[in-house]
Motif scaffolding. Structure first.
Motif, PDB file in Angstrom:
ATOM      1  N   UNK A 497       0.879  -1.178   0.000  1.00  0.00           N
ATOM      2  CA  UNK A 497       0.000   0.000   0.000  1.00  0.00           C
ATOM      3  C   UNK A 497       0.908   1.218   0.000  1.00  0.00           C
ATOM      4  N   UNK A 498       0.989   1.951  -1.110  1.00  0.00           N
ATOM      5  CA  UNK A 498       1.940   3.067  -1.164  1.00  0.00           C
ATOM      6  C   UNK A 498       1.646   4.163  -0.153  1.00  0.00           C
ATOM      7  N   UNK A 499       0.450   4.149   0.402  1.00  0.00           N
ATOM      8  CA  UNK A 499       0.119   5.152   1.414  1.00  0.00           C
ATOM      9  C   UNK A 499       0.447   4.665   2.813  1.00  0.00           C
ATOM     10  N   UNK A 500       0.881   3.384   2.935  1.00  0.00           N
ATOM     11  CA  UNK A 500       1.193   2.827   4.240  1.00  0.00           C
ATOM     12  C   UNK A 500       2.551   3.283   4.749  1.00  0.00           C
ATOM     13  N   UNK A 501       2.853   2.871   5.959  1.00  0.00           N
ATOM     14  CA  UNK A 501       4.121   3.241   6.572  1.00  0.00           C
ATOM     15  C   UNK A 501       5.245   2.357   6.034  1.00  0.00           C
ATOM     16  N   UNK A 502       6.460   2.886   6.132  1.00  0.00           N
ATOM     17  CA  UNK A 502       7.635   2.105   5.749  1.00  0.00           C
ATOM     18  C   UNK A 502       8.034   1.182   6.896  1.00  0.00           C
ATOM     19  N   UNK A 503       8.603   0.006   6.545  1.00  0.00           N
ATOM     20  CA  UNK A 503       9.051  -0.940   7.574  1.00  0.00           C
ATOM     21  C   UNK A 503      10.334  -1.599   7.101  1.00  0.00           C
ATOM     22  N   UNK A 504      10.900  -2.477   7.949  1.00  0.00           N
ATOM     23  CA  UNK A 504      12.096  -3.215   7.565  1.00  0.00           C
ATOM     24  C   UNK A 504      11.679  -4.536   6.917  1.00  0.00           C
ATOM     25  N   UNK A 505      12.574  -5.503   6.912  1.00  0.00           N
ATOM     26  CA  UNK A 505      12.274  -6.767   6.254  1.00  0.00           C
ATOM     27  C   UNK A 505      11.897  -7.877   7.199  1.00  0.00           C
ATOM     28  N   UNK A 506      11.504  -7.526   8.424  1.00  0.00           N
ATOM     29  CA  UNK A 506      11.213  -8.568   9.404  1.00  0.00           C
ATOM     30  C   UNK A 506       9.888  -9.266   9.161  1.00  0.00           C
ATOM     31  N   UNK A 507       8.970  -8.646   8.435  1.00  0.00           N
ATOM     32  CA  UNK A 507       7.690  -9.293   8.140  1.00  0.00           C
ATOM     33  C   UNK A 507       7.148  -8.725   6.847  1.00  0.00           C
ATOM     34  N   UNK A 553      16.919  -2.491  -0.680  1.00  0.00           N
ATOM     35  CA  UNK A 553      17.724  -2.510   0.537  1.00  0.00           C
ATOM     36  C   UNK A 553      17.864  -3.952   0.997  1.00  0.00           C
ATOM     37  N   UNK A 554      19.040  -4.307   1.492  1.00  0.00           N
ATOM     38  CA  UNK A 554      19.277  -5.696   1.883  1.00  0.00           C
ATOM     39  C   UNK A 554      19.585  -5.781   3.369  1.00  0.00           C
ATOM     40  N   UNK A 555      18.918  -6.755   3.981  1.00  0.00           N
ATOM     41  CA  UNK A 555      19.060  -6.988   5.406  1.00  0.00           C
ATOM     42  C   UNK A 555      19.600  -8.400   5.639  1.00  0.00           C
ATOM     43  N   UNK A 556      20.102  -8.570   6.855  1.00  0.00           N
ATOM     44  CA  UNK A 556      20.531  -9.901   7.259  1.00  0.00           C
ATOM     45  C   UNK A 556      19.325 -10.819   7.359  1.00  0.00           C
ATOM     46  N   UNK A 557      19.571 -12.066   7.707  1.00  0.00           N
ATOM     47  CA  UNK A 557      18.504 -13.063   7.738  1.00  0.00           C
ATOM     48  C   UNK A 557      17.360 -12.654   8.636  1.00  0.00           C
ATOM     49  N   UNK A 558      17.635 -11.897   9.702  1.00  0.00           N
ATOM     50  CA  UNK A 558      16.567 -11.490  10.615  1.00  0.00           C
ATOM     51  C   UNK A 558      15.668 -10.419  10.038  1.00  0.00           C
ATOM     52  N   UNK A 559      16.052  -9.829   8.913  1.00  0.00           N
ATOM     53  CA  UNK A 559      15.244  -8.792   8.289  1.00  0.00           C
ATOM     54  C   UNK A 559      15.323  -7.457   8.989  1.00  0.00           C
ATOM     55  N   UNK A 560      16.091  -7.364  10.057  1.00  0.00           N
ATOM     56  CA  UNK A 560      16.185  -6.149  10.848  1.00  0.00           C
ATOM     57  C   UNK A 560      17.553  -5.490  10.706  1.00  0.00           C
ATOM     58  N   UNK A 561      18.580  -6.315  10.663  1.00  0.00           N
ATOM     59  CA  UNK A 561      19.952  -5.800  10.620  1.00  0.00           C
ATOM     60  C   UNK A 561      20.360  -5.519   9.175  1.00  0.00           C
ATOM     61  N   UNK A 562      20.624  -4.265   8.848  1.00  0.00           N
ATOM     62  CA  UNK A 562      21.039  -3.983   7.465  1.00  0.00           C
ATOM     63  C   UNK A 562      22.404  -4.603   7.174  1.00  0.00           C
ATOM     64  N   UNK A 563      22.563  -5.087   5.962  1.00  0.00           N
ATOM     65  CA  UNK A 563      23.888  -5.542   5.547  1.00  0.00           C
ATOM     66  C   UNK A 563      24.788  -4.323   5.336  1.00  0.00           C
ATOM     67  N   UNK A 564      26.102  -4.484   5.529  1.00  0.00           N
ATOM     68  CA  UNK A 564      27.014  -3.354   5.310  1.00  0.00           C
ATOM     69  C   UNK A 564      26.950  -2.873   3.861  1.00  0.00           C
TER      70      UNK A 564
END
Length: 773
Positions: A497-507, A553-564
């Motif tokens: 939903x482009x009007x929704x909030x931004x989130x990470x990759x955890x879910x 954007x790429x995150x670690x397996x947990x979807x929370x920690x950004x990759x360097x």
């Protein structure tokens, strides 16, 4: 006074391997007649000689014989046994014929027929012993096939002249040559075996009971006489052959002091032997984060000349990982043709003798690997199962080394052959061509143990083996799978939903603006590597149509920690590139790809383009079929304005819609009976997708319908009276419709008699006029 010098001459002759005659030849008749001498009584001045009768005596046989080394080496004593003899040939090789000269000496006065045989006590089995007559020049003559040699008795009336060796006047001497031929069967000869033999001569007696009537050879009939009548086995002349022990050291490339090429010629150009220098190889510690150059400096080399088919720009680095193994770390190239790596190897010979050495891919036990088929014409070893081809090349000319055809080789060469002088090191190249990597599955390492087999031993088994190993790269990248591996053919769809909030990759939910794609980077190669991940999506603004490219954007397996990030500079093109930890061969890293959708993005499916580049091997793999599906979001706003002179445009907005000039949404307004009231109805599409829109109004109480029109006027307007139960028509409603009448109006540019779509952000304005009753 003349006897002593004569005896001295005989003694000297015996020491030189000549016969010593035992007196007058047998069979010689000695006659003697005496006489009486007296003066003639009748004439005393005359002496009278009166002969007696003649008495005859036959010289009987007095036999004797010996076998000696020709040349004066003493026999007997230590020469009686193989283990103690001083006549030794060292460095003997399979099939070698070892010649030892002997003399058969007749020390008696009668011709003797010697029975000749070989004593091989203590000798390893497998060797053959033959005897030959010696030519006057000492070379080998005719073979003694009967096993007997007749040696005349030496005539004391003749003396051999040592100054004329080609003329043999020593009748009591026959020179022979013993030839010991070593076996070639590997089961019968190796460096632990000792071979040898001594000639043994006997004579069978032929003398009868009465030697005057049957003198024979002086030995009693049927008796077996031995050399010098000694006890059998106490007067032997052994020679010993000690088998050569090849001492070869087959090595990876390194510093050598006396290098030679494949033909044994000294190498004068130092460039032919690559210098050991620091090289960068992908052995960084597994798990190291953020390392875009996952290499460690170690000692190694690259090939001194460019190699056709080498996938690594500047040459594949090769590192020595042990005393007997070197490893190549090729990068990836962009073609699918087979790749080639060339190693430098060397064989050092310290065995004490020049050697011929054949090379071949070997098994662990040193025997030739049967998986390879050798073509002697081309010098190629081909493994049909792995697709690997091996050739051995000269380090100076680059020519393919072939099998030696030299007939002087101790054993027949079957494979490419080096000539290695003693205390020298033969340098050779090992060219390995292998299949280009297929990233769809794990690729194997290619280890080629190279056997170096001396032709100076009988077996075809490596005397020393060096291993050349190639670790090829391979990479998979794509959508995550439960099992190890990635699948770039999957096309997952993430709804946002482009009007929704931004989130990470955890879910992954459909109510925010973030699309989440689990991805796998798989190291299908054979060395450690890290991967740089990048991607983008191009979105379209629903209102303006403007294109906006956003990074993945790429995150670690947990979807929370950004990759360097590859770069910390937001202005750098590498800022939106992300690095995985260093991965071991045969492992995968599960990352999470995140796409944040800009607000106002129009509905539709947007393709995500992703790429993984291995940081050492430069393998590039893409996944270009993931989908971000933008869902509809927004509303339709409707504002109704009444005409009123003097109202400035935009001064009285309603629901986010500005009032037109001379129209008000909230201001007081008045009209007399039979006067008209003009309304401006404006509908705005605030969705991110087109909406088929029409405007509906109802004739107010105490008024009658006057007119309705879209402004600006479209190419076609359609109308409907009575609400949803009515029928759309291009005929405008008639005036004076009573209060309560429902009137719909819409544009119909496509002439399908249905309301047109109203684009996102667009408005539909309708003027609706009624008359006060």
């Amino acid at each position: 006074m003349q006897k002593a010098p004569h005896i001295l001459v005989l003694m000297v002759a015996l020491a030189a391997g000549t016969a010593s005659a035992e007196g007058t030849l047998a069979g010689t008749t000695i006659t003697n007649t005496a006489s009486a001498e007296y003066p003639d009584p009748t004439n005393t001045a005359t002496t009278v000689s009166m002969p007696s009768n003649t008495v005859s005596t036959v010289v009987l046989p007095k036999p004797g014989f010996d076998v000696t080394f020709t040349g004066g080496t003493t026999d007997g004593g230590t020469q009686n046994a193989l283990a103690t003899t001083t006549v030794v040939t060292t460095g003997a090789v399979p099939g070698q014929q070892i010649s030892t000269p002997y003399s058969l000496v007749n020390n008696g006065n009668v011709a003797l027929t010697l029975n000749l045989s070989a004593d091989t006590t203590g000798s390893a089995p497998g060797a053959t012993v033959k005897y030959y007559l010696a030519n006057p020049d000492g070379s080998r003559g005719a073979e003694i096939t009967t096993g007997t040699v007749t040696v005349p008795a030496d005539d004391p009336a003749t003396v051999d002249n040592p100054a004329t060796p080609a003329v043999e006047n020593d009748e009591g001497l026959v020179k022979i040559i013993q030839v010991v031929t070593l076996p070639t069967d590997p089961a019968q000869i190796d460096s632990t075996k000792v071979f040898g033999a001594s000639p043994v001569a006997t004579v069978t007696g032929t003398q009868g009971a009465d030697p005057l009537t049957t003198p024979g050879n002086g030995y009693a009939s049927g008796a077996t006489a031995t050399e010098e009548d000694k006890t059998a086995g106490t007067d032997l002349q052994f020679m010993r052959a000690e088998v050569y022990l090849p001492v070869l050291d087959n090595n990876p490339n390194g510093a050598v002091t006396t290098p030679v090429d494949s033909a044994g010629n000294p190498i004068t150009d130092p460039a032919a032997v690559p210098t050991i220098v620091p090289v960068l190889v992908p052995t960084q510690v597994v798990g190291t984060p953020g390392d875009a150059t996952p290499v460690i400096s170690t000692s190694g080399y690259t090939n001194p000349t460019p190699v056709t088919g080498d996938p690594t720009p500047g040459g594949t680095p090769i590192a020595q990982v042990s005393a007997d193994e070197q490893v190549a770390y090729p990068k990836a190239d962009t073609n699918s043709t087979p790749d080639t790596v060339v190693f430098t190897n060397s064989v050092t010979n310290t065995g004490g003798l020049p050697d011929k050495v054949q090379l071949f891919p070997a098994l662990a036990d040193g025997t030739p690997d049967p998986a390879y088929t050798y073509n002697p014409a081309t010098g190629e070893f081909v493994n049909a199962t792995t697709g690997v081809t091996v050739r051995f090349l000269d380090p100076v000319t680059g020519a393919v080394i072939l099998a030696s055809t030299d007939p002087a080789n101790p054993t027949v060469a079957q494979y490419p052959t080096l000539t290695v002088p003693n205390n020298s090191t033969a340098v050779y190249r090992t060219e390995v061509t292998f299949p280009d990597s297929d990233d769809s599955a794990a690729v194997p390492q290619y280890s080629i143990p190279v056997g170096a087999d001396s032709l100076s031993d009988a077996d075809t088994t490596s005397n020393n083996t060096a291993t050349n190993t190639i670790l090829p790269p391979a990479t998979q990248f794509g959508d995550s799978t439960a099992a190890q591996g990635a699948d770039a053919t999957l096309a997952p769809v993430q709804v946002v939903n482009p009007s929704g909030a931004a989130s990470d990759g955890s879910s992954a939910v459909t109510t925010d603006n973030t699309a989440v794609f689990p991805v796998d980077a798989v190291n299908n190669g054979q060395y450690n590597d890290s991967y740089t991940l990048s991607g983008s999506v191009t979105f379209t603004d629903a209102v303006t149509g403007a294109l906006t490219t956003v990074p993945v954007l790429y995150y670690a397996t947990d979807g929370v920690t950004p990759l360097p990030r590859l770069s910390s500079d937001p202005l750098s093109p590498d800022y939106n590139k992300f690095i995985t930890p260093v991965m071991a061969p045969g492992t995968e890293y599960k990352a999470v790809a995140v796409v944040q959708t800009p607000a106002g993005t129009g509905t539709g499916d947007y393709t995500v383009s992703q790429t993984a580049v291995s940081n050492y091997s430069s393998t590039t793999v893409s996944d270009t079929n993931d989908i971000v599906r933008v869902s509809p979001t927004g509303s339709v706003a409707v504002a109704k304005f009444a005409a009123k002179a003097g109202v400035a445009a935009g001064s009285d907005p309603m629901y986010g819609i500005n009032n037109p000039a001379n129209y008000t949404a909230t201001g007081q307004n008045g009209a007399k009976p039979l006067e008209t009231i003009s309304y401006r109805i404006i509908a705005k599409n605030n969705y991110n997708t087109p909406v088929p829109l029409f405007v509906r109004d109802t004739v107010p109480a105490n008024t009658a319908f006057t007119s309705v029109a879209i402004t600006p006027l479209p190419t076609k307007t359609i109308y409907r009276i009575g609400g949803n139960t009515g029928t759309w028509s291009a005929t405008a409603p008639a005036a004076n419709l009573p209060a309560g009448t429902v009137i719909d109006v819409a544009p119909d540019a496509d002439n399908n008699n249905l309301p047109d779509n109203l684009a996102p952000g667009a408005t539909l304005s309708v003027d609706f006029v009624v008359t006060v009753q």
